[in-house]
Write a protein that holds these residues in place. Sequence first.
Motif, PDB file in Angstrom:
ATOM      1  N   SER A  57      -7.973  -5.292   4.897  1.00  0.00           N
ATOM      2  CA  SER A  57      -8.944  -4.186   4.998  1.00  0.00           C
ATOM      3  C   SER A  57      -8.406  -2.946   4.319  1.00  0.00           C
ATOM      4  O   SER A  57      -9.157  -2.158   3.736  1.00  0.00           O
ATOM      5  CB  SER A  57      -9.212  -3.830   6.463  1.00  0.00           C
ATOM      6  N   LEU A  58      -7.106  -2.755   4.443  1.00  0.00           N
ATOM      7  CA  LEU A  58      -6.464  -1.591   3.831  1.00  0.00           C
ATOM      8  C   LEU A  58      -6.577  -1.668   2.309  1.00  0.00           C
ATOM      9  O   LEU A  58      -6.885  -0.664   1.650  1.00  0.00           O
ATOM     10  CB  LEU A  58      -4.998  -1.563   4.278  1.00  0.00           C
ATOM     11  N   GLY A  67     -10.636  -1.628   1.502  1.00  0.00           N
ATOM     12  CA  GLY A  67     -11.246  -0.347   1.854  1.00  0.00           C
ATOM     13  C   GLY A  67     -10.646   0.803   1.068  1.00  0.00           C
ATOM     14  O   GLY A  67     -11.342   1.750   0.721  1.00  0.00           O
ATOM     15  N   GLY A  68      -9.338   0.718   0.818  1.00  0.00           N
ATOM     16  CA  GLY A  68      -8.662   1.786   0.094  1.00  0.00           C
ATOM     17  C   GLY A  68      -8.637   1.576  -1.413  1.00  0.00           C
ATOM     18  O   GLY A  68      -8.110   2.400  -2.129  1.00  0.00           O
ATOM     19  N   ARG A  69      -9.195   0.464  -1.853  1.00  0.00           N
ATOM     20  CA  ARG A  69      -9.168   0.075  -3.273  1.00  0.00           C
ATOM     21  C   ARG A  69      -7.758   0.237  -3.857  1.00  0.00           C
ATOM     22  O   ARG A  69      -7.542   0.864  -4.887  1.00  0.00           O
ATOM     23  CB  ARG A  69     -10.216   0.852  -4.082  1.00  0.00           C
ATOM     24  N   PHE A  70      -6.808  -0.331  -3.120  1.00  0.00           N
ATOM     25  CA  PHE A  70      -5.419  -0.332  -3.591  1.00  0.00           C
ATOM     26  C   PHE A  70      -5.233  -1.434  -4.625  1.00  0.00           C
ATOM     27  O   PHE A  70      -5.744  -2.547  -4.442  1.00  0.00           O
ATOM     28  CB  PHE A  70      -4.462  -0.616  -2.427  1.00  0.00           C
ATOM     29  N   ALA A 118       0.844  -1.199   0.000  1.00  0.00           N
ATOM     30  CA  ALA A 118       0.000   0.000   0.000  1.00  0.00           C
ATOM     31  C   ALA A 118       0.879   1.249   0.000  1.00  0.00           C
ATOM     32  O   ALA A 118       0.616   2.210  -0.722  1.00  0.00           O
ATOM     33  CB  ALA A 118      -0.932  -0.008   1.211  1.00  0.00           C
TER      34      ALA A 118
END
Lengths: 199, 179
Positions: free
Chosen positions: B93-94, B97-100, B67
């Motif tokens: 989740s990162l 949730g962050g659409r990485f 990320a």
Amino acid sequence: MARTNLNSEWPLRRRDAVPRLVGRHEDFLIVAALAGTVRDCWSMTTDGSHAYAMSGAMGAGAMVAYGLAMQQPKRRVLGLVGDADLLMNLGSLATIAATPADNLSILCVDNGMFAETGNQVSHTGLGADLEAIARGAGFRSTCTVREEAEMEEGAAMLRRPGLNFVLLKVGPEDAPDVQGALDASFCRQRFRTALLGHP
Amino acid sequence: MNTQTTTSAASRPWQEELYDVLKEFDVSHVAYVPDGGHRVLIDRALADPEVNAIPLTTEEEGVAMMAGVHLGGGRGVLLMQSSGSGNCINMLSLISGGRFPFLTLVTMRGEFGEGNPWQFPMGQATQAVLEAMGLHCIRADTAADIIPAARAAANQAYFAGGAVAVLMGQRLIGAKRFW
């Protein structure tokens, strides 16, 4: 069993000490991890686009900052993390020190407790020393800021080239009562647009 | 030794081609928890002056690192074994949730021909767990599958912003003997 938070005696307070240690925050790309330091960051930067603040994915702070630092070697990166976030992923200190970034400073704001969930005493409040752990993991440039006289050294270390770890011990005080953006995807695109010119 | 992992002397081993795919997509950060099935990728990354090859203490560190690499405008890949997928769950989740964009190459254990029963629970739950956290899984079970699968996954991640895991089956990498 009643447990005393060792940090309750420490004189520094986060609302004052964090912005003073960081100084001109625009000089850094900032990654903030978990509740208290996210609010420190929102307050200090006015929820700025040069900061990526995470209110979840506990334990991510140091490694997100590290990935950013490895990709942006010409920028100074600040990982602003709470003691609980770092405690959840202590191995990340060993990982970072094993292949060090030379543009990364970790500032751990240690209040010795899980403030967000009701001030339960954390491991650092019971004696765990995160500076000693960072040093043991391989960080060579470390310091602990416990009182006013140590602020100057801590502030200088955050800006020193290389890989640095600054532990800021703070007594009980709530993080700033401010609110920033919580949408991780919006924040990702805002950060990248500010840094790279595109999302 | 699984004979399907061998190739004729005339062609390059798929492991070498797989590294070439990562280079083709300008991957410059390779984070890993070691696995025998990733040995060639890890060795080549360590020897590559254009690549940061980063050993991790646990796989979730690599999720967070990827990320950060993306925030900085770069591309990375996480190499792990299927047992490590369980270590990543909340950290994903990162990514979700962050659409990485996210690419991980996962060598499978606990399935086809596994000789160590400790690998069954996590290995057999890997795809369900990763999918539950929002990753798209592409399986590769033969030497003919792996290169197209890796290229497809890299396209989805780096050009379409997807979160993708390539699950490299034990028919491809060989089942480890423990007896």
